[in-house]
Design a protein around this motif. Structure first.
Motif, PDB file in Angstrom:
ATOM      1  N   VAL A 147     -61.014  85.109  44.319  1.00  0.00           N
ATOM      2  CA  VAL A 147     -61.994  85.328  44.850  1.00  0.00           C
ATOM      3  C   VAL A 147     -61.665  84.838  46.455  1.00  0.00           C
ATOM      4  O   VAL A 147     -61.986  85.609  47.468  1.00  0.00           O
ATOM      5  N   LEU A 148     -61.344  83.720  46.572  1.00  0.00           N
ATOM      6  CA  LEU A 148     -60.979  83.212  47.948  1.00  0.00           C
ATOM      7  C   LEU A 148     -59.770  83.898  48.761  1.00  0.00           C
ATOM      8  O   LEU A 148     -59.731  84.023  49.860  1.00  0.00           O
ATOM      9  N   ALA A 149     -58.954  84.514  47.822  1.00  0.00           N
ATOM     10  CA  ALA A 149     -57.865  85.159  48.376  1.00  0.00           C
ATOM     11  C   ALA A 149     -58.342  86.441  49.229  1.00  0.00           C
ATOM     12  O   ALA A 149     -57.737  86.958  50.031  1.00  0.00           O
ATOM     13  N   ARG A 150     -59.500  86.790  49.018  1.00  0.00           N
ATOM     14  CA  ARG A 150     -60.158  88.110  49.501  1.00  0.00           C
ATOM     15  C   ARG A 150     -60.328  88.044  51.070  1.00  0.00           C
ATOM     16  O   ARG A 150     -60.524  88.990  51.526  1.00  0.00           O
ATOM     17  N   PHE A 151     -60.481  86.541  51.471  1.00  0.00           N
ATOM     18  CA  PHE A 151     -60.794  86.259  52.824  1.00  0.00           C
ATOM     19  C   PHE A 151     -59.597  85.361  53.454  1.00  0.00           C
ATOM     20  O   PHE A 151     -59.149  84.406  53.051  1.00  0.00           O
ATOM     21  N   GLU A 156     -61.964  85.309  61.553  1.00  0.00           N
ATOM     22  CA  GLU A 156     -62.757  86.474  60.971  1.00  0.00           C
ATOM     23  C   GLU A 156     -62.703  86.253  59.564  1.00  0.00           C
ATOM     24  O   GLU A 156     -63.951  86.284  59.057  1.00  0.00           O
ATOM     25  N   GLY A 157     -61.898  85.828  58.791  1.00  0.00           N
ATOM     26  CA  GLY A 157     -61.993  85.656  57.148  1.00  0.00           C
ATOM     27  C   GLY A 157     -62.864  84.576  56.767  1.00  0.00           C
ATOM     28  O   GLY A 157     -63.811  84.516  56.014  1.00  0.00           O
ATOM     29  N   ASP A 158     -62.711  83.531  57.653  1.00  0.00           N
ATOM     30  CA  ASP A 158     -63.760  82.367  57.324  1.00  0.00           C
ATOM     31  C   ASP A 158     -65.135  82.850  57.651  1.00  0.00           C
ATOM     32  O   ASP A 158     -66.024  82.275  57.026  1.00  0.00           O
ATOM     33  N   ALA A 159     -65.356  83.508  58.646  1.00  0.00           N
ATOM     34  CA  ALA A 159     -66.891  83.968  58.738  1.00  0.00           C
ATOM     35  C   ALA A 159     -67.372  84.843  57.858  1.00  0.00           C
ATOM     36  O   ALA A 159     -68.450  84.794  57.337  1.00  0.00           O
ATOM     37  N   GLU A 160     -66.448  85.792  57.169  1.00  0.00           N
ATOM     38  CA  GLU A 160     -66.862  86.615  55.967  1.00  0.00           C
ATOM     39  C   GLU A 160     -67.064  85.897  54.719  1.00  0.00           C
ATOM     40  O   GLU A 160     -68.156  86.078  54.136  1.00  0.00           O
ATOM     41  N   LEU A 161     -66.190  84.729  54.700  1.00  0.00           N
ATOM     42  CA  LEU A 161     -66.437  83.757  53.478  1.00  0.00           C
ATOM     43  C   LEU A 161     -67.754  83.069  53.631  1.00  0.00           C
ATOM     44  O   LEU A 161     -68.574  83.105  52.747  1.00  0.00           O
ATOM     45  N   ALA A 162     -68.005  82.695  54.738  1.00  0.00           N
ATOM     46  CA  ALA A 162     -69.178  81.947  55.137  1.00  0.00           C
ATOM     47  C   ALA A 162     -70.599  82.730  54.869  1.00  0.00           C
ATOM     48  O   ALA A 162     -71.607  82.518  53.999  1.00  0.00           O
ATOM     49  N   ALA A 163     -70.477  84.034  55.384  1.00  0.00           N
ATOM     50  CA  ALA A 163     -71.445  84.987  54.750  1.00  0.00           C
ATOM     51  C   ALA A 163     -71.506  85.399  53.356  1.00  0.00           C
ATOM     52  O   ALA A 163     -72.561  85.570  52.836  1.00  0.00           O
ATOM     53  N   ALA A 164     -70.459  85.306  52.918  1.00  0.00           N
ATOM     54  CA  ALA A 164     -70.598  85.643  51.252  1.00  0.00           C
ATOM     55  C   ALA A 164     -71.253  84.431  50.747  1.00  0.00           C
ATOM     56  O   ALA A 164     -72.152  84.521  49.653  1.00  0.00           O
TER      57      ALA A 164
END
Length: 472
Positions: A147-151, A156-164
């Motif tokens: 799951v974390l590998a998706r971000f 940008e990836g950290d922001a998407e992870l925070a939103a998830a």
């Protein structure tokens, strides 16, 4: 999402698509390949008109169990190429929810499919939510890395992870991962959680909309600006008007309700209706005659909110109008009319079915009113709606009205309602179904013992059978 095509109500597919109890009963007596084909079609092409509200997943999962159905078709649906091309959660949501229920019933193959899809599928968040309710800690921890590998490990990836993390429906996996012994996992999830909390706080500190001290004119302008942007703001604007308007502003508000811009006119009508202003009913009638579609809709909605005796009396005069206001008048009488209004409500019910069919939005209120007023001669129309509507919620309302108007309900539709897809309909059936039918007693026992059944349904069941009868 695709527009569902609903098969005729007399077919096995049509019954299953509607979530009717008779769908299960017919499937259990049909040839197994035919029943499974119809079931798979329902799960893979969600038949619900409102998939966010109507229930089907438990209904279909129970039928998979009863048929000992394989999950090959669901697997192909989840892992096909279309999963990459069409990432809308409505394409796979029902299938994932069905797998979740099957996993809770002990189907290991369903649990494994959910785990694989959470690691590989586009609608992984839904699968993770299902697993959060059913999987053990070890199974969830194994999903942290994929799951974390998706971000990507960049801003940008950290922001998407925070939103998830912030928007997760079920927080359990993220909480487990925040305490993961692998520092790379725990550190990243904790940072995402802190960022999400900060983002939420920032949004709360940046409110938009009216401010204290606004004038009546400023509220009208705000409503008009919203309408021009495609956002209907007349409801919050009317609430704001209640805070800023005084008796000296009435003339300006009345004028806006007569000939203001669409935003101002909608706001003024709503405000006057909520305050039961004596001029409101005349202004609503004028708005329906002269206003745009937006104004007409707002005027009708404002009228239906009115609780005064004058509004009910005016509804009696408007009920025969062949327009939106006439239809609204029928709904007002259904909600607040008396015994003398039964004929008008019945006429409105029949006209709605004849003119708009068994899924007309106006039927929701009219059906409730039919039951409230105990209109016995409406039973044939209610039975027609029950059979034909594609909405399981509307069918449930029809069943409730039939329970109040149709003496045959207990030995008729109430029996099949015990297998209905909506828990509120099963609860109604549990309270009314005639226990002289052997199928009813057996079904009540099964519902009482089913850990997936809703508490309200089980309470209703236990009111009908003794504790000794619930043992399995």
């Amino acid at each position: 999402m695709f527009d569902p095509v609903i098969a005729p109500s007399g077919t096995l597919l049509g019954l299953l698509q509607r979530g009717r109890g008779d769908g299960t009963l017919h499937a259990l007596t049909a040839p197994r390949p035919e029943a499974l084909a119809a079931l798979n079609q329902c799960v893979l092409r969600d038949p619900r008109h409102d998939w966010q509200v109507e229930n089907r997943s438990l209904y279909y999962a129970r039928l998979y169990l009863d048929l000992n159905g394989e999950l090959d078709a669901i697997e192909a649906h989840l892992f096909g190429a279309e999963d990459v091309l069409d990432t809308d959660e409505s394409r796979t949501g029902l299938a994932l929810a069905v797998l979740g229920h099957l996993a809770s019933y002990g189907r290991r193959d369903a649990l494994e499919l959910l785990r694989r899809y959470a690691a590989q599928g586009s609608n992984w968040a839904w699968a993770l939510d299902e697993l959060a309710l059913r999987d053990d800690d070890a199974g969830l921890r194994a999903l942290a890395a994929p799951v974390l590998a998706r971000f990507p490990a960049d801003p940008e990836g950290d922001a998407e992870l925070a939103a998830a993390v912030r928007d997760a429906f079920e927080p359990r996996p993220w909480r487990l991962w925040a305490e993961d012994p692998r520092e790379s996992v725990a550190t990243r999830v904790r940072a995402a959680h802190e960022t999400g909390c900060f983002d939420r706080w920032q949004r709360q500190m940046r409110p938009t909309g009216p401010r204290p001290g606004w004038s009546v004119r400023a509220v009208f302008e705000w409503a008009q600006q919203g309408l021009e942007r495609g956002a209907a703001l007349h409801v919050p604007a009317a609430r704001c008007l209640s805070a800023v308007a005084g008796p000296e502003d009435r003339a300006e508000i009345i004028q806006a309700a007569k000939d203001g811009g669409d935003g101002a006119r909608c706001t003024a009508l709503r405000y006057l209706a909520d305050g039961n202003d004596p001029d409101t009913l005349g202004l609503i009638e004028d708005a329906v005659a002269t206003g745009s579609t937006v104004v007409v809709d707002a005027a009708v909605d404002a009228f239906e909110r009115m609780r005064s005796l004058a509004a009910v009396d005016r509804a009696r005069g408007w009920a025969r109008r062949p327009d939106e206001l006439g239809a609204a008048a029928g709904r007002v009488l259904a909600c607040r009319g008396g015994a003398q209004d039964r004929g008008l409500v019945l006429a409105a019910l029949r006209e709605a079915v004849r003119g708009e069919g068994p899924d007309a939005p106006t039927l929701w209120t009219l059906i409730d009113g039919t039951g409230r007023l105990g209109i016995a001669c409406a039973a044939p129309v209610l039975r027609h709606i029950y059979r034909e509507t594609a909405s399981s919620h509307l069918r449930g309302r029809a069943a409730r009205a039939l329970a109040a108007t149709d003496p045959s309900f207990a030995t008729g539709f109430a029996v099949e309602c015990l297998w209905d897809c909506e828990e509120s309909t099963r609860e109604l059936a549990a309270r009314h179904a005639e226990t002289g039918d052997a199928r009813v007693v057996e079904r009540l026992r099964r519902l009482a013992a089913d850990p997936a059944e809703e508490a309200e349904v089980q309470t209703a069941v236990r009111s009908r059978i003794g504790p000794e009868e619930t043992a399995v």
